[in-house]
Structures are given as C-alpha cells and as structure tokens.
Design an enzyme around this catalytic site. Structure first.
Site, PDB file in Angstrom:
ATOM      1  CB  ILE A 129      -7.523  -2.653   2.402  1.00  0.00           C
ATOM      2  CG1 ILE A 129      -6.605  -2.485   1.188  1.00  0.00           C
ATOM      3  CG2 ILE A 129      -7.074  -3.807   3.272  1.00  0.00           C
ATOM      4  CD1 ILE A 129      -6.549  -3.674   0.284  1.00  0.00           C
ATOM      5  CD  GLU A 130      -9.224  -0.860   7.644  1.00  0.00           C
ATOM      6  OE1 GLU A 130     -10.162  -1.461   8.185  1.00  0.00           O
ATOM      7  OE2 GLU A 130      -8.073  -0.837   8.117  1.00  0.00           O
ATOM      8  CB  SER A 131     -15.144  -0.445   4.410  1.00  0.00           C
ATOM      9  OG  SER A 131     -14.764   0.691   3.632  1.00  0.00           O
ATOM     10  CE1 TYR A 235      -5.728  -2.997   6.865  1.00  0.00           C
ATOM     11  CE2 TYR A 235      -3.722  -1.756   7.299  1.00  0.00           C
ATOM     12  CZ  TYR A 235      -5.089  -1.796   7.107  1.00  0.00           C
ATOM     13  OH  TYR A 235      -5.814  -0.631   7.154  1.00  0.00           O
TER      14      TYR A 235
END
Length: 507
Positions: A129-131, A235
């Site tokens: 999700i982040e990167s 998120y």
C-alpha cells in the site's frame, strides 16, 4: 432510553479517549516533517528478542504462512468502503502481481519479523500500500522507502540519512523501525489496530484530535466513524481489502508471485569500502541484485552505513570467501579534496581520473558550480597521491590556439590533454557530433597547454571487450587494479558488452 449495550459501548469509548489523552505529545500529520512522539524508546528493543518456536516449515510458501497469521479479519464485515477498495484491486490485478514480484526478496523477512513479535500478518502487505514494495519510492512529503518514513521520523528511529546512505531505504533497518512504530501506536490506542494503522498514515495527532472531537459531540469514536482525511479513510479499507484478495487470489483472478517459505538473503559482514557492482563480480551475483537488496547505499558504495550487506543466501559463502582473500591494495579508499581558486569539475576529474558525472553523483552536485573551500569526496586506490604534481612541461598559450588531430585521437583524449572539457571543444569548433578526421584543426581558447612527459597514469590504451570478459578479468589480464579500471571507465561499471571499447593507462 439507551440500551445497556449502548451504554457499555459509550463507556468503553470514553476509556479509549481518556487513555489517548494521557499519552505523550502526539506526532503531527504524516505528511508533515514533525518530530515523533516521545516514549517510543520502551519499544526500541522488543524486536531484537530470541526467535520464537514456530511450525513455519509446514507451509508450502510464504503466502500460506502469511494467511495463517492473519489477525484483522474479524474487522471485515459488509462495508462499502472495503468493497470499493476490493473492487479496485480486482479491476487492477497487475498492481498486486507486479508489487508481489518486486517484493519477493523482502516479504519472507517481514513475515518472519511479524511472526516473532505476534503481530498481524496483514501488516506484511502494508509496504504494498505504501510503496508497491519499492525501496526507492519517494513521495511529495519526502517519505522514502518500503515503509515511507519522512526524514524526522526516520531520524528518531536512528535511520541514518547522509549523501551516501539512507537508512529509510535499508530493508531490515526500516522494517524494524516500522514494526516498532506500529506496535507503539497499537499500545497507544489501547490495542486497536485500525486506529494504529490510521495513525501510521495520518499521524497520531490527527487521529487523537478526531477522537476528541467525536467524544465532545457524543459520536462514536471507532475508526469507521472518525472524521479523517480522505487518504486515511481509504487507507485502512485498502489494507483490509488487499488482505482478502491475498487470502483467496484465485477467486479474484489474481496471480501472486511465487515466493518460497525460506530466507531469500542473509547478512555478510565486511570491513571494506567497496562498490556493489564489484562485489557482484567477486561473488558471481546477478547484476543489480546487491543494489536491490542494499538500496540504502545511495551511491552504490559501502560507505557511511552498517558494516554488513544483504546477500542472496546461495551466494553468501562465496562472497565471504572472496572478501577474506581481498588484498589491501584492492580496496577502495576515499579522499577529500578542497576546491581551490581556478579549479573546475573537469580539472579535478582529470586529476583523479574519474568522470565529471561520477564526481557530481558521489557528492550530490546538481550543477557544475563549485565554491572555493568546498569539500569533495573522491574514490582513489590505496597509495594514490593525486596532490603530487605530475612531471610535465607547461607552456603559456595565447588566448586562442590550435590543435591538429592525429591518428588515434578522439575528443576525450584531446580534451584531457588540453585540460578542457569535451563540451567546450565541441562548442568552440561547432562540432555536432564526436567524429574527428586526421589533420582536422581544432580551435582552443585560453588556459594552458599541458604536455605530459612522465605521467603516473601511464600511456592511454584502448581495449575492445570480447565475449566472456568481465572487468575483473580484464584488470587481471593487464595487471592493473580493478578499482583503477572502473575509475578510468565509469560508464562500464554497470555492464560490459562485446565490442565495447575501454581505456586503460598502462606503464
């Protein structure tokens, strides 16, 4: 009248909020460069405990092991926010497929760390999700790495950040920092992982203020009812939806990368300053693999970071043996050069036999402008003394002079001999390309003509790469140091191709 269950829920929410209010000062929003909360030190060593007993070998692959450690599935009910995110993943299967492939060297390590500390295995999907599992990912908020740490939070977790090394890109160091932070947030919000995840994204200050607001209005203070930024509202549902898809990839038409339930890498200690591509040659490691496992070394040099490397498990023993046999003269040293009046990047690069682009990259220079007194870091072989003057005869030239091209000349060799840059030569002579003709007259402007009579660099020789060649073999064949060959040919440091021409300075 409110039901007993409703009163009980309200009481629990009040306890949650009162607990949050008694915590240390909160971090600002995750997209702001603010100092993180105090009190994290109590969690700083929990990741370093002994390995827990595990039946991990029973799993066919790392995905099966991950699913067995899921802890957040009870949060998933019929929820339109989760449904919306799951629909996106199902409509874009290539995102999961490519991300899982990119993360294949790292996922086993993350799963193992989560298991050791009894944390939800869904968190192993957070870097997706982040990167998208890209350790080089960089956001507009200056967040970096798999786990997207901003500079201040990275420094708080002792993730060193210099021109040479960025711990936020370090696979193991950043993972330990992220899990420590997540566990701290989990404890801060009384064991609520959804609030902890929201805080990881938006900052615990944002989440705490949202809870306080809802409490004052008599509204529910669970994650799903908080007034949070849109990114944070999406998120947590995004992570939960992703965990569902990974739980049953076939049902959603997604093909995960095949990842064995075994370590992909192990640590190899070293006490040298070496280039990653040279280490790859020494241990017969695939090109670019060390950079993929050690992206924190920003310049591809083991400088200013930890004294270990992550190495594919099947190559670790060979690299250890090669390092043990490394001679002192084969190691790469670094010197600092202070810019003096009249210096230019071109003249300094010529003096040290490196390229201008290498100098700029190694020192983080965005232009060719230098300041008197500015310190430059330069790679040199042991014993190299660039400050010793070359044995040369220097004659002062007029403001305009000429040079007649001879057999074997090229723009680079002429520019080097005349202490000018290739671009200057091309500009002074209106040259559209690099082709020269024997007898062609070139105009030179100003400066000095340096006629080298006994240069320590030796005579320039060209070598055409043959099938099966490597930099190491070429250096050995011509009895020069590998570090020298790499400095003379910085463009060849990544890969060699048959027919490629290298320059050597042979005595």
């Amino acid at each position: 009248m409110a039901s007993p269950w409703r009163l009980l829920a309200a009481g629990l929410l009040a306890l949650l909020v009162s607990g949050c209010q008694s915590l240390p000062n909160p971090v600002g929003d995750a997209d702001q460069d603010t100092d993180p909360a105090l009190g994290l030190e109590q969690h700083s060593s929990w990741l370093e405990g002994e390995d827990l007993d595990s039946d991990s070998e029973q799993f066919a692959d790392v995905w099966e092991r991950m699913r067995a450690g899921y802890q957040l599935q009870d949060y998933i009910e019929v929820n339109p926010r989760i449904e919306q995110q799951r629909l996106w993943f199902v409509s874009n299967p290539s995102f999961i497929e490519k991300s899982s492939q990119r993360g294949s060297p790292y996922i086993f390590y993350i799963v193992e760390q989560l298991e050791k500390n009894n944390m939800p295995q869904e968190l192993a999907l957070l870097p997706m999700i982040e990167s998208a599992y890209n350790p080089l990912a960089y956001s507009r908020a200056h967040a970096v790495g798999l786990w997207q740490f901003i500079p201040s939070t990275g420094r708080h977790f002792k993730l060193k950040q210099t021109n040479w090394y960025d711990g936020r890109r370090d696979i193991t160091a950043s993972t330990r920092a992220a899990l420590t932070y997540l566990q701290y947030l989990h404890d801060m919000f009384n064991g609520d992982w959804l609030l902890a995840l929201a805080s990881y994204n938006a900052g615990e200050g944002t989440v705490s203020r949202a809870i306080e607001r809802n409490q004052k209005l008599g509204l529910p203070t669970d994650y799903w009812n908080l007034p949070l930024p849109k990114e944070t509202r999406d998120y947590v549902p995004k992570l939960l939806a992703l965990s569902q898809v990974v739980a049953s990839p076939e049902a959603y038409g997604v093909k995960l990368a095949e990842i064995a339930n075994q370590p992909y890498f192990e640590r190899v200690a070293f006490d040298h300053r070496l280039q990653l591509n040279r280490l790859e040659d020494m241990a017969e490691i695939d090109e670019g693999e060390l950079a993929r496992l050690n992206p924190a070394f920003k310049q591809g040099v083991t400088f200013d970071g930890p004294k270990h490397l992550l190495v594919p498990t099947d190559k670790a023993e060979l690299l250890q043996a090669s390092l043990a046999l490394l001679k002192p003269e084969e190691q790469l040293n670094w010197q600092q050069y202070k810019v003096r009046s009249g210096d230019s990047l071109h003249s300094i690069a010529n003096r040290y036999h490196v390229s201008v682009n290498s100098l700029k990259d190694l020192n983080g220079l965005k232009s060719n402008h230098l300041r008197i007194g500015q310190a430059l870091n330069i790679p040199v072989p042991p014993g190299f003394k660039p400050n010793q003057p070359l044995h040369q005869v220097t004659q002062t030239a007029s403001s305009s002079r000429q040079y007649r091209v001879r057999q074997g000349d090229n723009l680079w060799s002429i520019a080097k001999a005349q202490r000018v840059s290739v671009n200057e030569l091309k500009r002074w002579n209106n040259l559209p390309g690099n082709a020269l003709k024997v007898g062609q007259v070139l105009r030179l402007q100003g400066g000095q003509v340096a006629v080298v009579t006994n240069s320590s660099a030796g005579k320039p020789t060209q070598y055409r790469v043959r099938q099966g060649d490597s930099l190491y073999l070429i250096a050995k064949r011509h009895k020069v140091q590998l570090a020298q060959l790499q400095r003379w040919n910085p463009q060849a440091s990544k890969a060699l191709k048959p027919g490629q021409v290298l320059t050597l300075y042979l005595r």
